[in-house]
Design an enzyme around this catalytic site. Sequence first.
Site, PDB file in Angstrom:
ATOM      1  CG  HIS A 185      -5.028  -0.750   6.194  1.00 27.14           C
ATOM      2  ND1 HIS A 185      -5.733  -1.693   6.287  1.00 27.14           N
ATOM      3  CD2 HIS A 185      -5.632  -0.286   5.204  1.00 27.14           C
ATOM      4  CE1 HIS A 185      -6.311  -2.050   5.397  1.00 27.14           C
ATOM      5  NE2 HIS A 185      -5.995  -1.240   4.778  1.00 27.14           N
TER       6      HIS A 185
ATOM      7  NE  ARG B 159      -3.272  -2.096   2.579  1.00 32.23           N
ATOM      8  CZ  ARG B 159      -2.956  -3.107   3.552  1.00 32.23           C
ATOM      9  NH1 ARG B 159      -2.288  -3.587   3.757  1.00 32.23           N
ATOM     10  NH2 ARG B 159      -4.455  -4.513   3.176  1.00 32.23           N
TER      11      ARG B 159
ATOM     12  NE  ARG C 260     -10.033  -7.421   3.509  1.00 36.49           N
ATOM     13  CZ  ARG C 260      -9.227  -6.727   3.601  1.00 36.49           C
ATOM     14  NH1 ARG C 260      -7.777  -6.191   3.608  1.00 36.49           N
ATOM     15  NH2 ARG C 260      -9.761  -6.809   2.451  1.00 36.49           N
TER      16      ARG C 260
ATOM     17  CG  ASP D  16      -7.368  -4.225   9.015  1.00 41.17           C
ATOM     18  OD1 ASP D  16      -7.525  -4.465   7.317  1.00 41.17           O
ATOM     19  OD2 ASP D  16      -6.606  -2.966   9.197  1.00 41.17           O
TER      20      ASP D  16
HETATM   21  N1  NAD Z   1      -8.839   2.092   3.446  1.00 39.53           N
HETATM   22  C1  NAD Z   1      -9.198   0.321   3.693  1.00 39.53           C
HETATM   23  O1  NAD Z   1      -8.985  -0.515   3.913  1.00 39.53           O
HETATM   24  C2  NAD Z   1      -9.123   0.449   2.268  1.00 39.53           C
HETATM   25  C3  NAD Z   1      -9.559  -0.606   0.930  1.00 39.53           C
HETATM   26  C4  NAD Z   1      -9.922  -0.908   0.032  1.00 39.53           C
HETATM   27  C5  NAD Z   1      -9.608   0.419  -1.240  1.00 39.53           C
HETATM   28  N2  NAD Z   1      -8.594   0.853  -0.876  1.00 39.53           N
HETATM   29  C6  NAD Z   1      -8.309   1.934  -1.483  1.00 39.53           C
HETATM   30  O2  NAD Z   1      -9.166   2.723  -1.994  1.00 39.53           O
HETATM   31  C7  NAD Z   1      -8.955   3.463  -3.051  1.00 39.53           C
HETATM   32  C8  NAD Z   1      -9.472   3.404  -4.268  1.00 39.53           C
HETATM   33  O3  NAD Z   1      -9.736   2.171  -4.764  1.00 39.53           O
HETATM   34  P1  NAD Z   1     -10.444   1.645  -5.459  1.00 39.53           P
HETATM   35  O4  NAD Z   1     -10.621   0.089  -5.656  1.00 39.53           O
HETATM   36  O5  NAD Z   1     -11.879   1.882  -5.469  1.00 39.53           O
HETATM   37  O6  NAD Z   1      -9.727   2.277  -6.818  1.00 39.53           O
HETATM   38  P2  NAD Z   1     -10.857   2.199  -8.410  1.00 39.53           P
HETATM   39  O7  NAD Z   1      -9.820   2.303  -9.673  1.00 39.53           O
HETATM   40  O8  NAD Z   1     -11.730   1.530  -8.232  1.00 39.53           O
HETATM   41  O9  NAD Z   1     -11.182   3.796  -7.621  1.00 39.53           O
HETATM   42  C9  NAD Z   1     -10.484   5.372  -8.065  1.00 39.53           C
HETATM   43  C10 NAD Z   1     -11.104   6.047  -8.451  1.00 39.53           C
HETATM   44  O10 NAD Z   1     -10.867   7.183  -7.921  1.00 39.53           O
HETATM   45  C11 NAD Z   1     -11.021   8.432  -9.455  1.00 39.53           C
HETATM   46  N3  NAD Z   1     -10.419   9.224  -9.005  1.00 39.53           N
HETATM   47  C12 NAD Z   1      -8.679   9.406  -9.216  1.00 39.53           C
HETATM   48  N4  NAD Z   1      -8.338  10.191  -9.011  1.00 39.53           N
HETATM   49  C13 NAD Z   1      -9.213  11.525  -8.801  1.00 39.53           C
HETATM   50  C14 NAD Z   1      -9.424  12.886  -8.264  1.00 39.53           C
HETATM   51  N5  NAD Z   1      -8.193  13.450  -7.790  1.00 39.53           N
HETATM   52  N6  NAD Z   1     -10.530  13.591  -7.676  1.00 39.53           N
HETATM   53  C15 NAD Z   1     -12.082  12.555  -8.018  1.00 39.53           C
HETATM   54  N7  NAD Z   1     -12.179  11.236  -8.035  1.00 39.53           N
HETATM   55  C16 NAD Z   1     -10.029  11.029  -8.731  1.00 39.53           C
HETATM   56  C17 NAD Z   1     -11.131   7.632 -10.035  1.00 39.53           C
HETATM   57  O11 NAD Z   1     -11.652   8.719 -11.594  1.00 39.53           O
HETATM   58  C18 NAD Z   1     -11.344   5.809  -9.825  1.00 39.53           C
HETATM   59  O12 NAD Z   1     -12.978   6.066 -10.235  1.00 39.53           O
HETATM   60  C19 NAD Z   1      -7.286   3.075  -3.031  1.00 39.53           C
HETATM   61  O13 NAD Z   1      -6.006   3.379  -2.910  1.00 39.53           O
HETATM   62  C20 NAD Z   1      -7.520   1.915  -2.870  1.00 39.53           C
HETATM   63  O14 NAD Z   1      -6.011   1.120  -1.922  1.00 39.53           O
HETATM   64  C21 NAD Z   1      -8.090   1.167   0.306  1.00 39.53           C
HETATM   65  O1  LMR Z   2      -5.388  -4.520   0.363  1.00 36.04           O
HETATM   66  C1  LMR Z   2      -5.504  -2.917  -0.250  1.00 36.04           C
HETATM   67  O2  LMR Z   2      -4.293  -2.459  -0.716  1.00 36.04           O
HETATM   68  C2  LMR Z   2      -6.668  -2.307  -0.264  1.00 36.04           C
HETATM   69  C3  LMR Z   2      -7.312  -2.303   1.229  1.00 36.04           C
HETATM   70  O3  LMR Z   2      -6.253  -1.655   2.127  1.00 36.04           O
HETATM   71  C4  LMR Z   2      -7.371  -3.042   1.601  1.00 36.04           C
HETATM   72  O4  LMR Z   2      -7.399  -3.812   3.223  1.00 36.04           O
HETATM   73  O5  LMR Z   2      -8.541  -3.737   0.984  1.00 36.04           O
END
Ligand code: NAD
Ligand code: LMR
Length: 308
Positions: free
Chosen positions: A175, A88, A151, A148
């Site tokens: 995380h 990450r 899971r 987490d």
């Molecule tokens: N914290 C957590 O537990 C957790 C869990 C899952 C995913 N994530 C994170 O969440 C983020 C998104 O994941 P995802 O699978 O939805 O990705 P994704 O690619 O499906 O969606 C991301 C979206 O963000 C948009 N985007 C990019 N720049 C932008 C901006 N400046 N303004 C507005 N929109 C913008 C993109 O066009 C895209 O549609 C990633 O960084 C991922 O690592 C975190």
């Molecule tokens: O694993 C990742 O990169 C996305 C998110 O933080 C998750 O835990 O699913």
Amino acid sequence: MKVTIVGAGAVGASCAEYVAIKNFASEVVLLDIKEGYAEGKAMDLMQTATLNGFDTKITGSTNDYSKTAGSDIAVITSGIPRKPGMTREELIGINAGIVKEVATNLIKHSPDVTLIVVSNPMDTMTYLVHKATGLPKNKIIGMGGALDSARFKYRLSEALECPPSDVDGMVIGGHSDTGMVPLTRMATRNSVPVTAFLSEDRLNQVSEDTKVGGATLTKLLGTSAWYAPGAAVSGLVQAIACDQKKMFPCSALLEGEFGLNDICIGVPVILGKDGIEKIVEIELNDAEKAKMQESSEGVKKTNGLLDV
Ligand SMILES: NC(=O)c1ccc[n+]([C@@H]2O[C@H](COP(=O)([O-])OP(=O)(O)OC[C@H]3O[C@@H](n4cnc5c(N)ncnc54)[C@H](O)[C@@H]3O)[C@@H](O)[C@H]2O)c1
Ligand SMILES: O=C(O)C[C@H](O)C(=O)O
């Protein structure tokens, strides 16, 4: 109750769907930078309203923040997800700029908003939002521990050969693949400590499987997960919107709690209408304290890469 979700990708859309199905918000605005994308996702989701029986109005916007004005809660899921083999932390170069710009735009149109940060590396992105905005610390919440912990409970139920609803447990710490601290000592099956049923070796396996939960799914899917992340975020949104005073592990700015300072990292908090209403300082044993310390050093190392 108006909820904005910036980033209408996999996690943002999943979150919008769960928020709508739970039927507590009057309005959800999805915003994305990709032309027409948020509008398309919003329309698709609205066409499930009669099927799923919700009244939440979902609209989409291509980067027009005026549509987000007056939001009570905003979720930041914009940015890139990792690919198999990545950590990450490797996402920081692209996601830091996106998260900073998005948070600034959101606050311009909704000065009283409560922000939930999801984009990775999440603890560092949450810290960045604190540094880049003038929002009070109770209004900036990082989502990681709720996912987490879900899971962890899944892995525990697998080991116990019981339904996940029988299990309770919590993951604190960063995380990240190495920084999570699953609290096996405190996990229970219907109030009975899981240590009564599982050997130390089996519990260690549960912990290790939990810590790499995101990486495991990323390898299987080719990108990171979205159903459980979306559901976890929707739980946080609901707790704030409905003033539930529920306890979740969330990334919160610490000022001495757990012996840590100037860091956002996962700790148990109470979520209600004022966002983080309390940080719950549970008693950790020496081994858990050491793991938390090590985890915080990892998060601080990543924070050091920020230009703040
Ligand atoms: N914290 C957590 O537990 C957790 C869990 C899952 C995913 N994530 C994170 O969440 C983020 C998104 O994941 P995802 O699978 O939805 O990705 P994704 O690619 O499906 O969606 C991301 C979206 O963000 C948009 N985007 C990019 N720049 C932008 C901006 N400046 N303004 C507005 N929109 C913008 C993109 O066009 C895209 O549609 C990633 O960084 C991922 O690592 C975190
Ligand atoms: O694993 C990742 O990169 C996305 C998110 O933080 C998750 O835990 O699913």
